[in-house]
Design an enzyme around this catalytic site. Structure first.
Site, mmCIF file in Angstrom:
data_model
loop_
_atom_site.group_PDB
_atom_site.id
_atom_site.type_symbol
_atom_site.label_atom_id
_atom_site.label_comp_id
_atom_site.label_asym_id
_atom_site.label_seq_id
_atom_site.Cartn_x
_atom_site.Cartn_y
_atom_site.Cartn_z
ATOM 1 N N ASN A 131 -6.214 5.919 -1.844
ATOM 2 C CA ASN A 131 -5.215 6.931 -2.215
ATOM 3 C C ASN A 131 -4.867 6.937 -3.710
ATOM 4 O OD1 ASN A 131 -3.932 4.449 -1.725
ATOM 5 N ND2 ASN A 131 -2.003 5.412 -1.157
ATOM 6 N N LYS A 154 -13.808 -4.765 -3.712
ATOM 7 C CA LYS A 154 -14.391 -3.950 -2.649
ATOM 8 C C LYS A 154 -13.498 -2.726 -2.513
ATOM 9 C CE LYS A 154 -14.583 -2.447 1.853
ATOM 10 N NZ LYS A 154 -14.944 -1.043 1.582
ATOM 11 N N HIS A 155 -13.978 -1.582 -2.980
ATOM 12 C CA HIS A 155 -13.174 -0.373 -2.946
ATOM 13 C C HIS A 155 -13.363 0.353 -1.620
ATOM 14 C CE1 HIS A 155 -10.410 2.272 -4.762
ATOM 15 N NE2 HIS A 155 -10.782 2.093 -6.021
ATOM 16 N N SER A 207 -4.179 -0.999 5.369
ATOM 17 C CA SER A 207 -3.543 -0.929 6.684
ATOM 18 C C SER A 207 -3.081 -2.301 7.156
ATOM 19 C CB SER A 207 -4.530 -0.353 7.697
ATOM 20 O OG SER A 207 -5.576 -1.276 7.952
ATOM 21 N N GLU A 228 -0.259 -5.632 0.419
ATOM 22 C CA GLU A 228 0.626 -4.459 0.367
ATOM 23 C C GLU A 228 0.108 -3.510 1.433
ATOM 24 O OE1 GLU A 228 1.615 -0.993 0.223
ATOM 25 O OE2 GLU A 228 0.720 -0.738 -1.771
ATOM 26 N N LEU A 229 0.915 -3.344 2.495
ATOM 27 C CA LEU A 229 0.410 -2.716 3.714
ATOM 28 C C LEU A 229 1.112 -1.428 4.105
ATOM 29 C CD1 LEU A 229 0.027 -6.015 5.778
ATOM 30 C CD2 LEU A 229 -1.625 -4.914 4.258
ATOM 31 N N CYS A 262 2.017 5.009 -0.155
ATOM 32 C CA CYS A 262 2.703 3.941 0.587
ATOM 33 C C CYS A 262 4.208 4.026 0.416
ATOM 34 C CB CYS A 262 2.203 2.579 0.113
ATOM 35 S SG CYS A 262 0.450 2.294 0.379
#
Length: 460
Positions: A131, A154-155, A207, A228-229, A262
């Site tokens: 995002n 790792k994108h 997630s 950070e979820l 987020c």
């Protein structure tokens, strides 16, 4: 998930990418490990010079990079340009302040002398989301490279061209091979990579399921992690707020990044004295949004990041309605090509409904009318998430008192939850742990080494 660029404005496949082979992945980790041995010994002046070059290149290539963001995940082109500026600012911020942040901290022990010295850990690995494909990377890579670590990224699989472009910026700036490495791998292979003992710390933005998996693997291997979820931010409106200005901020809080943020304002909790006025004005503004091509600068709301996200969001709305929620506005997919969802407002939400508990990642607002300030606080805290939140009031001291009672990592008064380089970012509860940005962010993946100096004659 295949590694592909699919234009969400049309759901057209643009380009596919092959995953790295096991041999290529092993080489990448080995290079990062070897490069760390030299990078850790470089001066701050060398690190600073490199990072300023990266930031300068970002700004120079802003239009090209922003266009890639919009193509891959549908961000409004003006917002994509702003993301490039923000990312460059973050990298410059750590270049300008990192040495000071990591300077020795002198202590005052009872005997002798002592200080804390901040040392790099080694190779650190991040799993990043789609995002904010540049900003999320900048807030991880910026502080860690300045601190003397090397980084593996790792994108997200839907923004591979953004991922490749970031690595190219470092190469063009003159970074040694292995300092910053993009890994074209699946999420499953990323979890396995966490167990590699050459990797000393791991970070994930994404997630809950992905975060739990990565944290479990990190825990099994006794290494530091930061998560950070996501969140379900409350936007509290008290009766003394300026409603017109508050509604303007509500639109920014909910629709920024097409609602896929987020810290987007997701739950609008308004005291009954002003609830009807707020809802009427908010509904009018949501209904007037111009939906369309995110490359068109007159568009106000673009598509979601991909078809899967649009299907999920529509399902969350329908499950909530089936359980008794009411649709004030929208509620359906738009009848046009692409991953579009109507601007939507739901009310009548109760515990047990999808929209009450789950994060709605898109242009869907949940509206709640509550009796008073205390009821607003209790509802705001009735969430498994604890990332951010905001309080709108004309009485700043009152806003601070309310903020004290909100169980989140961040609370903003008279502004939606936001981000900038010098403000710490992170949450509590199921929104994760650890902090990024500000001085706190550069301290996550360093060894805070105590060095104690004693005289032979000092007592035990």
């Amino acid at each position: 998930m295949p590694i592909q660029t699919i234009d969400p404005n049309t759901n057209t496949l643009i380009k596919s990418f092959e995953e790295m082979t096991d041999t290529a992945l092993e080489t990448a980790v080995a290079n990062a490990t070897e490069t760390f041995q030299d990078w850790r010994k470089t001066s701050f002046a060398q690190r600073i010079d490199l990072m300023h070059k990266v930031a300068s290149l970002m700004r120079k290539k802003k239009q090209e990079l922003a266009t890639t963001i919009t193509l891959e995940m549908g961000k409004m082109i003006s917002q994509a340009e702003a993301e490039i500026d923000l990312s460059a600012n973050i990298i410059d911020y750590y270049a300008d302040n990192g040495e000071q942040f990591l300077s020795d901290k002198h202590l005052n022990p009872e005997y002798g002398k002592a200080f804390i010295r901040y040392m790099p850990l080694g190779v650190v690995f991040a799993v990043e989301p789609w995002n904010f494909p540049f900003y999320q990377v900048a807030r991880f890579a910026g502080p860690n490279i300045i601190a003397g670590n090397t980084v593996l990224i790792k994108h997200a699989s839907i923004v591979p061209q953004c991922a490749i472009a970031i690595e190219q910026l470092f190469i063009e700036a003159g970074a040694p091979k292995g300092l910053y490495t993009n890994l074209l791998i699946s999420g499953k292979r990323a979890s396995v990579l966490v167990s590699d003992q050459r990797i000393k710390g791991v970070s994930l933005t994404g997630s809950e399921a992905a975060g739990a998996s990565l944290a479990a693997e990190a825990g099994r291997n006794l290494k530091k992690s930061v998560l950070e979820l996501g969140g379900n931010d409350a936007f509290i409106v008290l009766e003394d707020a300026d409603i017109d200005k508050t509604v303007d901020w509500a639109m920014v809080g909910r629709i920024n990044n097409n609602g896929q943020c987020c810290v987007a304002s997701k739950r609008f909790i308004v005291v009954e004295a002003v609830a009807d006025e707020f809802l009427a004005k908010f509904t009018q503004k949501m209904a007037s949004l111009k939906v369309g091509d995110p490359m068109d600068r007159t568009t106000e709301l673009g598509p979601l990041c991909n078809e899967e996200a649009a299907v999920l969001l529509a399902d969350q709305v329908m499950r909530s309605v089936d359980a008794g929620a009411k649709i004030v506005l929208g509620g359906s997919r738009l009848k046009r090509p692409g991953a579009f969802m109507e601007p939507t407002i739901l009310t009548g939400l109760k515990p047990g409904m999808a929209a009450y508990h789950e994060e709605l990642f898109g242009p869907v607002a949940s509206f709640y009318k509550v009796k008073d300030e205390q009821a607003a606080i209790e509802l705001a805290n009735d969430s498994p998430f604890g990332l951010g939140g905001s309080v709108f009031t004309s009485d700043i001291e009152r806003g601070k008192r309310v903020a004290d009672q909100i169980d989140t990592g961040m609370v903003f008064i008279n502004h939606p939850t936001w981000t900038q380089a010098d403000l710490p970012f992170g949450g509590t509860k199921r929104s994760g742990y650890g902090r990024e940005l500000s001085e706190l962010g550069i301290n996550e993946f360093v060894n805070k080494k105590l060095i104690r100096v004693s005289q032979l004659s000092d007592p035990f």
